[in-house]
Design a protein around this motif. Structure first.
Motif, PDB file in Angstrom:
ATOM      1  N   VAL A 247       3.857  28.961  86.651  1.00 42.87           N
ATOM      2  CA  VAL A 247       3.078  29.519  85.550  1.00 42.87           C
ATOM      3  C   VAL A 247       4.043  30.092  84.521  1.00 42.87           C
ATOM      4  O   VAL A 247       4.913  30.901  84.852  1.00 42.87           O
ATOM      5  CB  VAL A 247       2.118  30.620  86.057  1.00 42.87           C
ATOM      6  CG1 VAL A 247       1.318  31.189  84.895  1.00 42.87           C
ATOM      7  CG2 VAL A 247       1.185  30.053  87.133  1.00 42.87           C
ATOM      8  N   TYR A 248       3.894  29.648  83.275  1.00 44.57           N
ATOM      9  CA  TYR A 248       4.770  30.074  82.188  1.00 44.57           C
ATOM     10  C   TYR A 248       4.113  31.208  81.406  1.00 44.57           C
ATOM     11  O   TYR A 248       3.007  31.062  80.878  1.00 44.57           O
ATOM     12  CB  TYR A 248       5.047  28.910  81.239  1.00 44.57           C
ATOM     13  CG  TYR A 248       5.975  27.844  81.777  1.00 44.57           C
ATOM     14  CD1 TYR A 248       7.270  27.729  81.301  1.00 44.57           C
ATOM     15  CD2 TYR A 248       5.535  26.938  82.737  1.00 44.57           C
ATOM     16  CE1 TYR A 248       8.125  26.741  81.773  1.00 44.57           C
ATOM     17  CE2 TYR A 248       6.379  25.945  83.226  1.00 44.57           C
ATOM     18  CZ  TYR A 248       7.675  25.853  82.738  1.00 44.57           C
ATOM     19  OH  TYR A 248       8.519  24.872  83.209  1.00 44.57           O
ATOM     20  N   ASP A 249       4.811  32.335  81.300  1.00 47.01           N
ATOM     21  CA  ASP A 249       4.357  33.447  80.477  1.00 47.01           C
ATOM     22  C   ASP A 249       4.346  33.010  79.001  1.00 47.01           C
ATOM     23  O   ASP A 249       5.142  32.161  78.601  1.00 47.01           O
ATOM     24  CB  ASP A 249       5.322  34.622  80.664  1.00 47.01           C
ATOM     25  CG  ASP A 249       4.906  35.855  79.894  1.00 47.01           C
ATOM     26  OD1 ASP A 249       4.099  36.639  80.416  1.00 47.01           O
ATOM     27  OD2 ASP A 249       5.391  36.033  78.748  1.00 47.01           O
ATOM     28  N   PRO A 250       3.468  33.589  78.160  1.00 44.67           N
ATOM     29  CA  PRO A 250       3.408  33.173  76.750  1.00 44.67           C
ATOM     30  C   PRO A 250       4.711  33.284  75.989  1.00 44.67           C
ATOM     31  O   PRO A 250       4.929  32.567  75.015  1.00 44.67           O
ATOM     32  CB  PRO A 250       2.341  34.103  76.161  1.00 44.67           C
ATOM     33  CG  PRO A 250       1.440  34.397  77.301  1.00 44.67           C
ATOM     34  CD  PRO A 250       2.348  34.494  78.491  1.00 44.67           C
ATOM     35  N   ARG A 251       5.617  34.148  76.419  1.00 40.94           N
ATOM     36  CA  ARG A 251       6.855  34.240  75.643  1.00 40.94           C
ATOM     37  C   ARG A 251       7.815  33.091  75.940  1.00 40.94           C
ATOM     38  O   ARG A 251       8.813  32.914  75.229  1.00 40.94           O
ATOM     39  CB  ARG A 251       7.530  35.593  75.856  1.00 40.94           C
ATOM     40  CG  ARG A 251       8.281  35.817  77.121  1.00 40.94           C
ATOM     41  CD  ARG A 251       9.081  37.120  76.967  1.00 40.94           C
ATOM     42  NE  ARG A 251       9.749  37.501  78.189  1.00 40.94           N
ATOM     43  CZ  ARG A 251      10.600  38.526  78.267  1.00 40.94           C
ATOM     44  NH1 ARG A 251      10.842  39.250  77.198  1.00 40.94           N
ATOM     45  NH2 ARG A 251      11.168  38.826  79.401  1.00 40.94           N
ATOM     46  N   PRO A 433      -3.952  25.444  80.339  1.00 43.42           N
ATOM     47  CA  PRO A 433      -3.692  26.630  79.516  1.00 43.42           C
ATOM     48  C   PRO A 433      -4.716  27.727  79.776  1.00 43.42           C
ATOM     49  O   PRO A 433      -5.882  27.459  80.088  1.00 43.42           O
ATOM     50  CB  PRO A 433      -3.828  26.091  78.095  1.00 43.42           C
ATOM     51  CG  PRO A 433      -4.827  24.978  78.210  1.00 43.42           C
ATOM     52  CD  PRO A 433      -4.650  24.381  79.582  1.00 43.42           C
ATOM     53  N   ALA A 434      -4.289  28.970  79.643  1.00 44.35           N
ATOM     54  CA  ALA A 434      -5.192  30.121  79.738  1.00 44.35           C
ATOM     55  C   ALA A 434      -5.794  30.407  78.363  1.00 44.35           C
ATOM     56  O   ALA A 434      -5.559  29.675  77.384  1.00 44.35           O
ATOM     57  CB  ALA A 434      -4.443  31.333  80.274  1.00 44.35           C
ATOM     58  N   THR A 447      -0.614  31.380  78.212  1.00 44.43           N
ATOM     59  CA  THR A 447      -0.080  31.220  79.560  1.00 44.43           C
ATOM     60  C   THR A 447      -0.413  29.806  80.032  1.00 44.43           C
ATOM     61  O   THR A 447      -1.536  29.327  79.856  1.00 44.43           O
ATOM     62  CB  THR A 447      -0.705  32.246  80.514  1.00 44.43           C
ATOM     63  OG1 THR A 447      -0.440  33.565  80.010  1.00 44.43           O
ATOM     64  CG2 THR A 447      -0.141  32.118  81.916  1.00 44.43           C
ATOM     65  N   ILE A 448       0.568  29.128  80.616  1.00 42.19           N
ATOM     66  CA  ILE A 448       0.371  27.725  81.030  1.00 42.19           C
ATOM     67  C   ILE A 448       0.741  27.585  82.502  1.00 42.19           C
ATOM     68  O   ILE A 448       1.782  28.046  82.954  1.00 42.19           O
ATOM     69  CB  ILE A 448       1.251  26.761  80.198  1.00 42.19           C
ATOM     70  CG1 ILE A 448       0.760  26.725  78.738  1.00 42.19           C
ATOM     71  CG2 ILE A 448       1.231  25.371  80.796  1.00 42.19           C
ATOM     72  CD1 ILE A 448       1.638  25.875  77.834  1.00 42.19           C
ATOM     73  N   ARG A 449      -0.143  26.925  83.236  1.00 43.52           N
ATOM     74  CA  ARG A 449       0.115  26.589  84.645  1.00 43.52           C
ATOM     75  C   ARG A 449       0.472  25.111  84.753  1.00 43.52           C
ATOM     76  O   ARG A 449      -0.217  24.253  84.185  1.00 43.52           O
ATOM     77  CB  ARG A 449      -1.113  26.904  85.488  1.00 43.52           C
ATOM     78  CG  ARG A 449      -1.023  26.425  86.941  1.00 43.52           C
ATOM     79  CD  ARG A 449      -2.232  26.911  87.737  1.00 43.52           C
ATOM     80  NE  ARG A 449      -2.318  26.273  89.048  1.00 43.52           N
ATOM     81  CZ  ARG A 449      -3.173  26.644  89.998  1.00 43.52           C
ATOM     82  NH1 ARG A 449      -3.994  27.667  89.781  1.00 43.52           N
ATOM     83  NH2 ARG A 449      -3.196  26.006  91.159  1.00 43.52           N
ATOM     84  N   VAL A 450       1.541  24.802  85.478  1.00 53.21           N
ATOM     85  CA  VAL A 450       1.968  23.420  85.710  1.00 53.21           C
ATOM     86  C   VAL A 450       2.032  23.186  87.210  1.00 53.21           C
ATOM     87  O   VAL A 450       2.706  23.919  87.950  1.00 53.21           O
ATOM     88  CB  VAL A 450       3.358  23.135  85.082  1.00 53.21           C
ATOM     89  CG1 VAL A 450       3.729  21.669  85.289  1.00 53.21           C
ATOM     90  CG2 VAL A 450       3.367  23.487  83.597  1.00 53.21           C
TER      91      VAL A 450
END
Length: 458
Positions: A247-251, A433-434, A447-450
């Motif tokens: 999961v990628y934080d928005p930053r 995407p969140a 926030t993106i989950r892969v």
């Protein structure tokens, strides 16, 4: 044109560019493109309660692209005196005549040029901040960060302001062309601090940037967030190598959108060096995902009323419901591909235009960030990425990372010294995407989950 007439305090950037075009055409060019850029910037740095540095710069630069037949040359200078400009123009024409032929060079199609454009409100016309005011912002941010329990040192805080103006004039000997200019401002506050002691110290940061001062987040908030982020990273653990959701934080999630933009750049497509070169019209992302480029976003950090060739631009869907809808093209790459420019030309002073995005973002999804990780039994939440292990030809992706481990849908402890890997084609198709999209950067994503990425640890 005398030296006095060319003085920066006598001519606007638009007039300056127009005069350069006139002279280059008279010197024998078939077509000319002139860019003039002026800028002012002021910045301060502050550390441990003391002002460390104040920097101010002012300047005006010009660039000239000269086309003779199907040959072109580019020159630029910061010396606006007649003694510099006259030989520069002569050299540019001579260089173009000696250059190899480029069948795709040339000015933009006159039918594609912008004739009017919207006010994007990218210039803050209020009184610019003083160095003392900027120092106060930086001091406020650092003070708030040092007040966070666990923060033990400061890497420094800073604040800055700047204004830039751009003028573009193009003309062919046969007539027609473009003339336009715009100006924009930017301001920022940043803070970086350390938490912990000795070899167990961790660093983190936060910042805010905007076109208008009134849109900046508060300095106290920036400092407090920087401190809290640093403390949360203390005592990181290692994890074993495994395949898990990441999961990628928005930053950091905007970086994934940036990799996509690079893959659909007309330059990469025309050269055949993109892993998406054969995927126009195909589903390259999950069905619910859309990606937008919008140069006309009000107060956007990369907003511009026309592109780097004077071509009309506007909001464009690059990915629509998962499908690749367009390349990013300027005139030269469009000609090479037998297409029309998409209004994405960008340029500096020393070279020809090339395609690039403006305000680029992935649209928000439907799930909250908490819901996005709720069913993850084991996974990684990434807050920082290191290195640029991206192969644009194959899409292979490998980057150093740090962040937090997820267990049973909860973020449980910090992790560091790990590598995450996958292939961007697979990653794009397995993204979710969140709903927490915010426009804090030039390229933004929620926030993106892969799914199914490789985490290499111990």
């Amino acid at each position: 044109m005398t030296k006095a007439a060319m003085a920066a305090d006598r001519l606007s950037t638009l007039d300056m560019a127009a005069l350069l075009v006139d002279r280059a055409l008279k010197a024998g060019a078939d077509a000319v493109e002139a860019v003039a850029m002026e800028g002012i910037s002021l910045g301060v740095s502050w550390r441990l309660g003391k002002l460390e540095d104040v920097e101010r710069s002012e300047g005006c630069d010009v660039g000239l692209r000269v086309i003779v037949g199907k040959r072109q040359a580019n020159v630029s200078t910061t010396d606006l005196s007649e003694a510099s400009l006259a030989p520069m123009i002569e050299r540019a024409v001579a260089m173009a005549r000696a250059a190899p032929e480029d069948p795709y060079c040339g000015l933009a199609d006159p039918a594609m040029l912008a004739r009017d454009w919207p006010d994007l409100d990218i210039e803050d016309k209020s009184t610019p901040p003083t160095a003392e005011q900027l120092a106060a912002f930086a001091a406020e941010a650092e003070e708030a960060a040092l007040a966070v329990a666990g923060v033990t040192n400061s890497s420094g805080a800073g604040a800055g302001w700047g204004r830039s103006g751009v003028a573009l004039v193009t003309r062919a000997g046969s007539g027609g062309g473009f003339a336009g200019s715009y100006a924009g401002t930017s301001c920022s506050v940043s803070c970086s601090v350390l938490a912990g002691e000795g070899t167990a110290m961790e660093r983190d940061y936060d910042y805010t940037t905007a076109r208008h001062g009134e849109d900046l987040e508060g300095a106290t908030l920036i400092g407090r967030r920087a401190g809290e982020k640093a403390v949360k990273r203390l005592h990181p653990r290692k994890v074993r190598s495994q395949s898990v959701p990441v999961v990628y934080d928005p930053r950091v999630s905007g970086g994934l959108v940036g990799h996509f933009a690079g893959a659909i750049s007309g330059t990469s497509i025309a050269r055949g060096t993109s892993f998406l070169k054969n995927d126009m019209g195909r589903a390259v992302f999950a069905k619910e995902i859309s990606i937008v480029d919008d140069p006309h976003m009000k107060r956007g950090l990369r907003s511009k009323p026309f592109d780097g060739e004077g071509v009309r631009n506007g909001r464009m869907l690059l990915i629509e419901d998962g499908r690749l809808a367009t390349w990013l093209l300027d005139s030269a790459t469009a000609r090479q591909l037998g297409l029309a420019t998409t209004g994405h030309a960008a340029r500096g002073l020393g070279g020809p235009p090339s395609p690039a995005p403006s305000n680029l973002y992935m649209e928000a999804g439907c799930l909250t960030a908490k819901e996005l990780i709720a069913d993850i039994k084991q996974g990684l939440y990434v807050t920082e990425l290191i290195g640029m292990g991206i192969n644009g030809v194959t899409g292979d992706y490998s980057r150093g990372a740090s962040g937090f481990w997820i267990e049973n849908g909860e973020i449980v402890y910090p992790v560091s010294e790990i590598t995450i890997a996958g292939n961007l084609k697979d990653m794009f198709l397995n993204m979710t995407p969140a709903d927490d999209l915010e426009f804090r950067h030039a390229t933004n994503a929620p926030t993106i989950r892969v799914e199914g990425m490789t985490v290499a640890g111990t």
